[in-house]
Design a protein around this motif. Structure first.
Motif, PDB file in Angstrom:
ATOM      1  N   THR A 151      76.441  17.176   7.218  1.00  0.00           N
ATOM      2  CA  THR A 151      75.975  17.035   8.600  1.00  0.00           C
ATOM      3  C   THR A 151      75.825  18.389   9.287  1.00  0.00           C
ATOM      4  O   THR A 151      74.995  18.539  10.184  1.00  0.00           O
ATOM      5  N   GLN A 152      76.638  19.383   8.884  1.00  0.00           N
ATOM      6  CA  GLN A 152      76.533  20.705   9.499  1.00  0.00           C
ATOM      7  C   GLN A 152      75.161  21.319   9.216  1.00  0.00           C
ATOM      8  O   GLN A 152      74.547  21.947  10.078  1.00  0.00           O
ATOM      9  N   THR A 153      74.668  21.109   8.000  1.00  0.00           N
ATOM     10  CA  THR A 153      73.354  21.635   7.630  1.00  0.00           C
ATOM     11  C   THR A 153      72.260  20.931   8.418  1.00  0.00           C
ATOM     12  O   THR A 153      71.358  21.573   8.968  1.00  0.00           O
ATOM     13  N   LEU A 154      72.341  19.606   8.482  1.00  0.00           N
ATOM     14  CA  LEU A 154      71.346  18.850   9.243  1.00  0.00           C
ATOM     15  C   LEU A 154      71.366  19.245  10.708  1.00  0.00           C
ATOM     16  O   LEU A 154      70.316  19.420  11.340  1.00  0.00           O
ATOM     17  N   ALA A 155      72.564  19.397  11.258  1.00  0.00           N
ATOM     18  CA  ALA A 155      72.679  19.777  12.664  1.00  0.00           C
ATOM     19  C   ALA A 155      72.054  21.144  12.888  1.00  0.00           C
ATOM     20  O   ALA A 155      71.375  21.375  13.898  1.00  0.00           O
ATOM     21  N   GLY A 156      72.240  22.066  11.928  1.00  0.00           N
ATOM     22  CA  GLY A 156      71.644  23.394  12.046  1.00  0.00           C
ATOM     23  C   GLY A 156      70.131  23.350  12.024  1.00  0.00           C
ATOM     24  O   GLY A 156      69.457  24.052  12.795  1.00  0.00           O
ATOM     25  N   VAL A 157      69.566  22.503  11.147  1.00  0.00           N
ATOM     26  CA  VAL A 157      68.106  22.350  11.075  1.00  0.00           C
ATOM     27  C   VAL A 157      67.565  21.816  12.392  1.00  0.00           C
ATOM     28  O   VAL A 157      66.604  22.354  12.955  1.00  0.00           O
ATOM     29  N   TYR A 158      68.176  20.759  12.906  1.00  0.00           N
ATOM     30  CA  TYR A 158      67.687  20.145  14.147  1.00  0.00           C
ATOM     31  C   TYR A 158      67.881  21.054  15.355  1.00  0.00           C
ATOM     32  O   TYR A 158      67.047  21.077  16.267  1.00  0.00           O
ATOM     33  N   ASP A 159      68.964  21.834  15.359  1.00  0.00           N
ATOM     34  CA  ASP A 159      69.182  22.778  16.462  1.00  0.00           C
ATOM     35  C   ASP A 159      68.084  23.838  16.492  1.00  0.00           C
ATOM     36  O   ASP A 159      67.593  24.212  17.563  1.00  0.00           O
ATOM     37  N   GLU A 160      67.711  24.346  15.323  1.00  0.00           N
ATOM     38  CA  GLU A 160      66.675  25.378  15.268  1.00  0.00           C
ATOM     39  C   GLU A 160      65.314  24.805  15.658  1.00  0.00           C
ATOM     40  O   GLU A 160      64.537  25.441  16.384  1.00  0.00           O
ATOM     41  N   LEU A 161      65.009  23.588  15.209  1.00  0.00           N
ATOM     42  CA  LEU A 161      63.750  22.954  15.596  1.00  0.00           C
ATOM     43  C   LEU A 161      63.719  22.703  17.103  1.00  0.00           C
ATOM     44  O   LEU A 161      62.682  22.885  17.754  1.00  0.00           O
ATOM     45  N   HIS A 162      64.852  22.280  17.648  1.00  0.00           N
ATOM     46  CA  HIS A 162      64.927  22.041  19.089  1.00  0.00           C
ATOM     47  C   HIS A 162      64.712  23.340  19.859  1.00  0.00           C
ATOM     48  O   HIS A 162      64.028  23.354  20.891  1.00  0.00           O
ATOM     49  N   ARG A 163      65.285  24.436  19.371  1.00  0.00           N
ATOM     50  CA  ARG A 163      65.097  25.728  20.021  1.00  0.00           C
ATOM     51  C   ARG A 163      63.625  26.123  20.023  1.00  0.00           C
ATOM     52  O   ARG A 163      63.100  26.652  21.016  1.00  0.00           O
ATOM     53  N   MET A 164      62.914  25.839  18.931  1.00  0.00           N
ATOM     54  CA  MET A 164      61.500  26.182  18.827  1.00  0.00           C
ATOM     55  C   MET A 164      60.658  25.433  19.846  1.00  0.00           C
ATOM     56  O   MET A 164      59.674  25.949  20.372  1.00  0.00           O
ATOM     57  N   THR A 165      61.043  24.203  20.125  1.00  0.00           N
ATOM     58  CA  THR A 165      60.213  23.356  20.992  1.00  0.00           C
ATOM     59  C   THR A 165      60.620  23.444  22.457  1.00  0.00           C
ATOM     60  O   THR A 165      59.928  22.885  23.312  1.00  0.00           O
ATOM     61  N   THR A 166      61.718  24.119  22.764  1.00  0.00           N
ATOM     62  CA  THR A 166      62.191  24.175  24.142  1.00  0.00           C
ATOM     63  C   THR A 166      61.181  24.827  25.065  1.00  0.00           C
ATOM     64  O   THR A 166      60.900  24.341  26.165  1.00  0.00           O
ATOM     65  N   VAL A 167      60.589  25.938  24.629  1.00  0.00           N
ATOM     66  CA  VAL A 167      59.606  26.647  25.453  1.00  0.00           C
ATOM     67  C   VAL A 167      58.412  25.764  25.737  1.00  0.00           C
ATOM     68  O   VAL A 167      57.915  25.700  26.864  1.00  0.00           O
ATOM     69  N   GLU A 168      57.931  25.040  24.725  1.00  0.00           N
ATOM     70  CA  GLU A 168      56.772  24.163  24.905  1.00  0.00           C
ATOM     71  C   GLU A 168      57.063  23.075  25.921  1.00  0.00           C
ATOM     72  O   GLU A 168      56.223  22.733  26.756  1.00  0.00           O
ATOM     73  N   GLU A 169      58.284  22.510  25.882  1.00  0.00           N
ATOM     74  CA  GLU A 169      58.633  21.426  26.802  1.00  0.00           C
ATOM     75  C   GLU A 169      58.786  21.930  28.229  1.00  0.00           C
ATOM     76  O   GLU A 169      58.441  21.239  29.187  1.00  0.00           O
ATOM     77  N   GLU A 170      59.321  23.157  28.394  1.00  0.00           N
ATOM     78  CA  GLU A 170      59.561  23.689  29.728  1.00  0.00           C
ATOM     79  C   GLU A 170      58.283  24.169  30.401  1.00  0.00           C
ATOM     80  O   GLU A 170      58.155  24.141  31.617  1.00  0.00           O
ATOM     81  N   ASP A 171      57.301  24.625  29.609  1.00  0.00           N
ATOM     82  CA  ASP A 171      56.067  25.171  30.167  1.00  0.00           C
ATOM     83  C   ASP A 171      54.878  24.388  29.641  1.00  0.00           C
ATOM     84  O   ASP A 171      54.385  24.631  28.549  1.00  0.00           O
ATOM     85  N   GLU A 172      54.434  23.393  30.413  1.00  0.00           N
ATOM     86  CA  GLU A 172      53.332  22.547  29.974  1.00  0.00           C
ATOM     87  C   GLU A 172      52.021  23.313  29.872  1.00  0.00           C
ATOM     88  O   GLU A 172      51.088  22.887  29.214  1.00  0.00           O
ATOM     89  N   GLU A 173      51.929  24.453  30.556  1.00  0.00           N
ATOM     90  CA  GLU A 173      50.702  25.220  30.544  1.00  0.00           C
ATOM     91  C   GLU A 173      50.656  26.236  29.399  1.00  0.00           C
ATOM     92  O   GLU A 173      49.665  26.919  29.210  1.00  0.00           O
TER      93      GLU A 173
END
Length: 399
Positions: free
Chosen positions: A266-288
């Motif tokens: 689960t630690q590995t899976l959590a690490g993968v999902y955390d990194e993917l979430h970090r990548m998409t944070t900027v896109e979600e915060e700035d719709e433009e």
């Protein structure tokens, strides 16, 4: 098209919209058991009474509802083959620039005929085409508020065609009260009702990219989430193959499975999902923002390494990507792959129970072995509640 562009044109489908006009409307009725047009009518949209205009506008707005790659798909037209007639891109382009309504209707009729040819429909179908113009301001809303009203005429003007597909249904028998005869009696309505509030498909042409019309792409709307009609895309729209968000997620999971194996902690899976979430944070915060985080073979390799997976083989990642996707240039959208952090969208499946948990809480879950039995261990910081009862704390190992 991005979600902001779609939302902007979608909200203009309302009475007295100031940035969108509809010139013509063409309706086609197709019987369930037939493969030909049963009835058709074409007229200027402004000649419809107000009630019918509002009903149609509701349908058009619903066509453009939903998320990209889940219900809305930007489809690239396939090249015209030698000897091919009535390619949909050519028909739409000709209809878009037709000098009069009759010329536009003839092109739309050919598209409608493609829809009904050799197609089986669950119910009677109403196909509606409209032709209009969309005016997109050259300045942002904040800029416009600071400018003189007369300067709002500075807009990008784009002609468009939108199509909606709607099923019909017969009204259910009901008991009514007749005020004239002062009696109760059964309803005698038998005319089919067009379900304009729930379209089962449609499309918008052309797509809009960087404030310009993109006639090489069409925005296709599926009837259900992650269930595009591939036959419709290929045979009616003459479009190329598409990938849904669900497809992207399955591809990513299979690539990871081939690289690191079927078993993972689960630690590995959590690490993968955390990194993917970090990548998409900027896109979600700035719709433009124009940047959309994507995953090619190199980016997937980086995500796996950052997530703590050791000895990730570059060649193995590349081969897995090419084997599964069959297109080295294809890029998965990171937002399609990462679970939604605002909902409990990760499912833990066991024979005893299925558990849903938020991705950020996955690090608190472990599979452990207790007295030779495999168990799911979830670390919690507070009392656990089940149906209003607080669970008693028990010893993990009995003495």
């Amino acid at each position: 098209m991005n979600k902001k562009d779609i939302a902007a044109i979608r909200k203009q489908f309302k009475p007295e919209a100031d940035l969108l006009t509809i010139q013509d409307i063409y309706n086609v009725y197709v019987r369930q058991e037939s493969s030909e047009i049963y009835h058709e009518e074409s007229q200027a949209f402004e000649l419809l009474d107000r009630d019918r205009q509002e009903l149609f506008l509701t349908s058009f707005k619903k066509v453009l509802g939903g998320k990209l790659a889940m219900k809305l798909f930007e489809v690239r037209f396939a090249p015209v083959q030698e000897g091919q007639r009535n390619h949909t891109q050519q028909l739409l382009y000709a209809g878009l620039h037709a000098a009069d309504a009759d010329g536009w209707r003839r092109e739309m009729q050919l598209i409608a005929e493609k829809m009904v040819a050799d197609a089986q429909h669950e119910k009677d179908l109403v196909i509606t085409f409209i032709r209009g113009q969309y005016f997109k301001p050259t300045h942002s809303k904040d800029d416009l508020e600071e400018r003189e009203m007369g300067e709002r005429d500075e807009t990008y003007t784009t002609p468009f065609i939108l199509c909606s597909l709607n099923h019909t249904e017969l009204p259910k028998p009901s008991l009514i009260f007749d005020f004239t005869g002062r009696e109760f009696k059964s309803s005698e309505l038998a005319d089919p009702v067009v379900k304009l509030a729930s379209p089962v498909g449609g499309f918008l042409f052309p797509c809009f990219t960087d404030n310009a019309a993109d006639v090489n792409h069409i925005l296709y709307a599926a009837g259900k989430v992650n269930k595009p009609d591939y036959a419709f895309i290929e045979n009616v729209l003459d479009g190329e193959e598409i990938m849904t968000a669900e497809d992207d997620k399955a591809v990513f999971e299979e690539i990871v499975r081939q690289v690191v194996g079927d078993e993972v902690n689960t630690q590995t899976l959590a690490g993968v999902y955390d990194e993917l979430h970090r990548m998409t944070t900027v896109e979600e915060e700035d719709e433009e923002a124009d940047y959309v985080p994507v995953l090619d073979s190199k980016e997937i390799e980086r995500v796996l390494k950052v997530s703590g997976i050791e000895d990730v083989d570059t060649e193995k990642v590349r081969e897995a990507f090419q084997t599964i996707v069959d297109d080295e240039a294809y890029e998965l959208k990171a937002s399609h792959v990462v679970p939604n952090y605002n909902t409990k969208s990760i499912k833990i499946s066991t024979k005893v129970a299925n558990i849903s948990i938020s991705p950020q809480d996955l690090k608190y879950v472990k599979q452990v072995n207790v007295d030779g039995k495999r168990c799911i261990l979830i670390e919690v910081e507070e009392d656990t509640m089940i149906e209003g009862f607080t669970l008693l704390e028990e010893e993990l190992f009995e003495s």
